[in-house]
Design an enzyme around this catalytic site. Structure first.
Site, mmCIF file in Angstrom:
data_model
loop_
_atom_site.group_PDB
_atom_site.id
_atom_site.type_symbol
_atom_site.label_atom_id
_atom_site.label_comp_id
_atom_site.label_asym_id
_atom_site.label_seq_id
_atom_site.Cartn_x
_atom_site.Cartn_y
_atom_site.Cartn_z
ATOM 1 N N ALA A 25 -5.959 136.047 18.183
ATOM 2 C CA ALA A 25 -4.684 136.759 18.079
ATOM 3 C C ALA A 25 -4.862 138.253 17.815
ATOM 4 O O ALA A 25 -4.047 139.059 18.266
ATOM 5 C CB ALA A 25 -3.821 136.129 16.988
ATOM 6 N N HIS B 115 -7.315 135.418 5.319
ATOM 7 C CA HIS B 115 -7.477 135.800 6.724
ATOM 8 C C HIS B 115 -6.186 135.559 7.506
ATOM 9 O O HIS B 115 -5.845 136.319 8.415
ATOM 10 C CB HIS B 115 -8.646 135.021 7.340
ATOM 11 C CG HIS B 115 -8.965 135.437 8.739
ATOM 12 N ND1 HIS B 115 -9.429 136.695 9.049
ATOM 13 C CD2 HIS B 115 -8.886 134.757 9.918
ATOM 14 C CE1 HIS B 115 -9.625 136.784 10.353
ATOM 15 N NE2 HIS B 115 -9.295 135.616 10.901
ATOM 16 N N THR C 11 -7.933 130.916 3.086
ATOM 17 C CA THR C 11 -8.258 132.293 2.713
ATOM 18 C C THR C 11 -7.121 133.225 3.123
ATOM 19 O O THR C 11 -6.170 132.816 3.781
ATOM 20 C CB THR C 11 -9.558 132.754 3.410
ATOM 21 O OG1 THR C 11 -9.296 132.876 4.821
ATOM 22 C CG2 THR C 11 -10.703 131.781 3.161
ATOM 23 N N ILE D 13 -2.720 129.319 12.192
ATOM 24 C CA ILE D 13 -2.374 128.302 11.196
ATOM 25 C C ILE D 13 -2.995 128.698 9.859
ATOM 26 O O ILE D 13 -4.173 129.042 9.792
ATOM 27 C CB ILE D 13 -2.876 126.906 11.638
ATOM 28 C CG1 ILE D 13 -2.185 126.505 12.953
ATOM 29 C CG2 ILE D 13 -2.597 125.867 10.552
ATOM 30 C CD1 ILE D 13 -2.681 125.191 13.549
#
Length: 178
Positions: free
Chosen positions: A59, A91, A89, A85
């Site tokens: 992405a 991230h 973490t 999804i």
């Protein structure tokens, strides 16, 4: 429950001259991505348009690919598709925020972009949103891009001083380089 809510959708955009969209997809979750792409393609074709589809690693690369295409290729608009999804973490927040921010900045520069990057808590949420015969978020992203192309064609060519304009390479802090 959100899936039972009804939402208003604009009528399909129509065009005198066919539209060409670039569909940029991050197929990390391949089956989700395939549903998003199917929905986007169906919407583009229903509007009488043409499309090209490319894949990028994730992405975060979607805005870069659209930016490159915006500078180097001839497309009327762009459809950004992928799925993020939530994991264990931070991230997730980085990918969601930065991909969205990148697309927004490109849009402010005048590119017509429909954002269909799903940002969800789990796989089941993604599957429901991606299904071309269901919530069809890929088709919705293509429809958004098509509506922006229609506005661009309606209002004609760009004028100076309107919207966000990135600095030219030969300008430094408002003065001329060199």
């Amino acid at each position: 429950m959100a899936s039972n809510e009804t939402h208003y959708s604009l009528p399909r955009a129509s065009f005198d001259d066919p539209v060409k969209l670039l569909i940029v997809v991050a197929p990390y979750y391949k089956d989700i991505a395939d549903q998003l792409v199917a929905g986007a393609i169906a919407e583009v074709e229903a509007a009488g348009g043409f499309h090209e589809t490319i894949e990028v690693p994730g992405a975060l690369e979607i805005p870069s690919a659209i930016g490159i295409a915006g500078r180097m290729a001839e497309f009327d608009g762009y459809v950004a598709l992928g799925c993020v999804i939530r994991g264990e973490t931070t991230h997730y927040e980085t990918v969601c925020n930065d991909s969205s921010r990148g697309l927004t900045l490109l849009g402010l520069q005048g590119l017509c972009i429909g954002n269909g990057i799903l940002t969800v808590e789990n796989y089941d949420q993604a599957a429901v949103r991606a299904e071309a015969a269901g919530q069809n978020k890929g088709g919705g992203a293509a429809a958004a891009a098509l509506h922006l192309v229609a506005l661009t064609r309606r209002w004609g060519s760009a004028r100076k001083g309107v919207g966000f304009k990135p600095a030219r390479e030969d300008e430094i802090a408002g003065g001329q380089a060199g």
